[in-house]
Write a protein that holds these residues in place. Structure first.
Motif, PDB file in Angstrom:
ATOM      1  N   VAL A 154       0.861  -1.199   0.000  1.00  0.00           N
ATOM      2  CA  VAL A 154       0.000   0.000   0.000  1.00  0.00           C
ATOM      3  C   VAL A 154       0.889   1.238   0.000  1.00  0.00           C
ATOM      4  O   VAL A 154       1.991   1.222   0.550  1.00  0.00           O
ATOM      5  N   SER A 155       0.392   2.309  -0.624  1.00  0.00           N
ATOM      6  CA  SER A 155       1.174   3.547  -0.653  1.00  0.00           C
ATOM      7  C   SER A 155       0.258   4.742  -0.876  1.00  0.00           C
ATOM      8  O   SER A 155      -0.561   4.742  -1.801  1.00  0.00           O
ATOM      9  N   PHE A 156       0.398   5.755  -0.010  1.00  0.00           N
ATOM     10  CA  PHE A 156      -0.295   7.026  -0.210  1.00  0.00           C
ATOM     11  C   PHE A 156       0.403   7.819  -1.312  1.00  0.00           C
ATOM     12  O   PHE A 156       1.632   7.822  -1.404  1.00  0.00           O
ATOM     13  N   SER A 157      -0.390   8.527  -2.113  1.00  0.00           N
ATOM     14  CA  SER A 157       0.211   9.412  -3.109  1.00  0.00           C
ATOM     15  C   SER A 157       0.819  10.619  -2.412  1.00  0.00           C
ATOM     16  O   SER A 157       0.547  10.888  -1.235  1.00  0.00           O
ATOM     17  N   TYR A 158       1.634  11.367  -3.154  1.00  0.00           N
ATOM     18  CA  TYR A 158       2.318  12.538  -2.595  1.00  0.00           C
ATOM     19  C   TYR A 158       1.301  13.546  -2.053  1.00  0.00           C
ATOM     20  O   TYR A 158       1.492  14.156  -1.005  1.00  0.00           O
ATOM     21  N   SER A 159       0.189  13.710  -2.765  1.00  0.00           N
ATOM     22  CA  SER A 159      -0.837  14.656  -2.328  1.00  0.00           C
ATOM     23  C   SER A 159      -1.673  14.109  -1.180  1.00  0.00           C
ATOM     24  O   SER A 159      -2.365  14.864  -0.498  1.00  0.00           O
ATOM     25  N   GLY A 160      -1.620  12.779  -0.980  1.00  0.00           N
ATOM     26  CA  GLY A 160      -2.408  12.171   0.090  1.00  0.00           C
ATOM     27  C   GLY A 160      -3.849  11.907  -0.280  1.00  0.00           C
ATOM     28  O   GLY A 160      -4.646  11.478   0.560  1.00  0.00           O
ATOM     29  N   THR A 161      -4.237  12.152  -1.540  1.00  0.00           N
ATOM     30  CA  THR A 161      -5.641  11.972  -1.930  1.00  0.00           C
ATOM     31  C   THR A 161      -5.896  10.597  -2.527  1.00  0.00           C
ATOM     32  O   THR A 161      -7.047  10.208  -2.687  1.00  0.00           O
TER      33      THR A 161
END
Length: 329
Positions: free
Chosen positions: A99-106
């Motif tokens: 799992v990984s959050f995008s840089y923007s967190g959206t």
């Protein structure tokens, strides 16, 4: 350099992760309860209760409000970091491996296992949609049968693409909008256990069972450096202070099933420090009683944490000797 020992898991650690500021340290293990700790003194803040299987991977949003976990119980959960409550529980057909959050967190990218007749998939969901059981991915692509199973996933800069690390040792860059593959890097010969970005997001380091860690240019997937050891590498991290202290720390060790037949001295469970440019090892830190499964530099570069097969997380703060050490060249 006396470490802080964090003992909150009953089984071996699968992944540890600092938040962006480095004041919190998240840990996941093969028991179903991820933990969060204060990194400065090792105090446990709490646990995230809800999973019923091993938690393979975790990530935390840049502002430390949301926390995501992927588990072998075939669910991915999104948590409120502060309260520990489960905000959404997404059910998959197979276990969630990366799992990984995008840089923007959206957005969240996640990979699933190939099992029970289902292919390994790479999917992306939008966190802002009110989602629960039936969340529809905004991008969905099959990884198998064309490629080997995807074990880990990371976002590229500006959320334009994601990179996955695979069981056969290749890394693949996928276009976030179309789900098509952009580039493939094939340097490793065995499965990639871990991938981590550099602090500026320009470089990527991969740790593999073929006893090497490799440094890549993220934009082109061009291999830059190789750090060779004599044992499987489970995790590798690049120092955030790469301009002044161009260092890489790696953790690994013998297979867990072979460990009992040797003493901890022979098992080679040290954290090993390499020079980023010269690929030379200059330090080792002992401590774990089993292979190191996850390792990470503190975001301020003044220490690191490692989680091992023995179920302990060890948080180290560097002594003055680390900063005084100079490479001869």
């Amino acid at each position: 350099m006396k470490p802080i020992m964090l003992q909150g898991h009953e089984r071996s650690i699968t992944q540890i992760k600092f938040n962006r500021e480095g004041d919190l340290l998240f840990s996941a293990s093969k028991d179903p309860k991820p933990n969060v700790w204060y990194s400065i003194n090792g105090e446990r803040l709490g646990t995230y209760d809800g999973h019923s299987g091993a938690v393979w991977s975790i990530d935390v949003k840049w502002d430390s409000t949301l926390f995501v976990t992927g588990s072998a119980d075939q669910t991915m959960r999104i948590w409120d970091v502060e309260t520990g409550s489960s905000l959404s529980n997404l059910e998959m057909k197979t276990s969630v491996r990366g799992v990984s959050f995008s840089y923007s967190g959206t957005m969240i990218a996640y990979t699933t296992d190939k099992m029970m007749g289902h292919n390994s998939e790479l999917d992306i969901i939008d966190v802002r949609e009110p989602n629960d059981i039936d969340a529809t991915p905004i991008m969905k692509t099959q990884v198998t049968p064309n490629y080997a199973k995807a074990l880990s996933v990371l976002w590229g800069p500006l959320d334009e693409y994601v990179v996955t690390g695979h069981e056969d040792g290749c890394i693949i860059k996928w276009d976030m909008r179309t789900g098509k593959k952009m580039e493939v890097g094939q340097e490793h010969t065995k499965l990639i256990k871990d991938m981590q970005l550099s602090h500026d997001g320009m470089m990527l380091i991969t740790a593999s069972k073929d006893t090497t860690a490799r440094l890549w240019d993220l934009a082109t997937l061009e291999p830059l450096k190789m750090y060779k050891t004599d044992r499987p590498v489970n995790s590798a991290s690049i120092s955030p202070l790469v301009d002044t202290y161009p260092h890489v720390v790696m953790g690994g060790g013998q297979e867990a099933m072979d460990v009992t037949t040797t003493s901890s001295r022979i098992g080679k469970f040290d954290a090993r420090f390499f020079h980023l440019v010269f690929e030379e090892e200059f330090a080792r830190v002992k401590g774990h009683f089993g292979p190191i499964n996850s390792i990470s530099f503190h975001p301020n570069g003044r220490g690191y944490a490692s989680g091992g097969e023995d179920g302990y997380v060890r948080v180290h703060v560097f002594d003055d000797a680390y900063y005084q050490f100079k490479f001869d060249f």
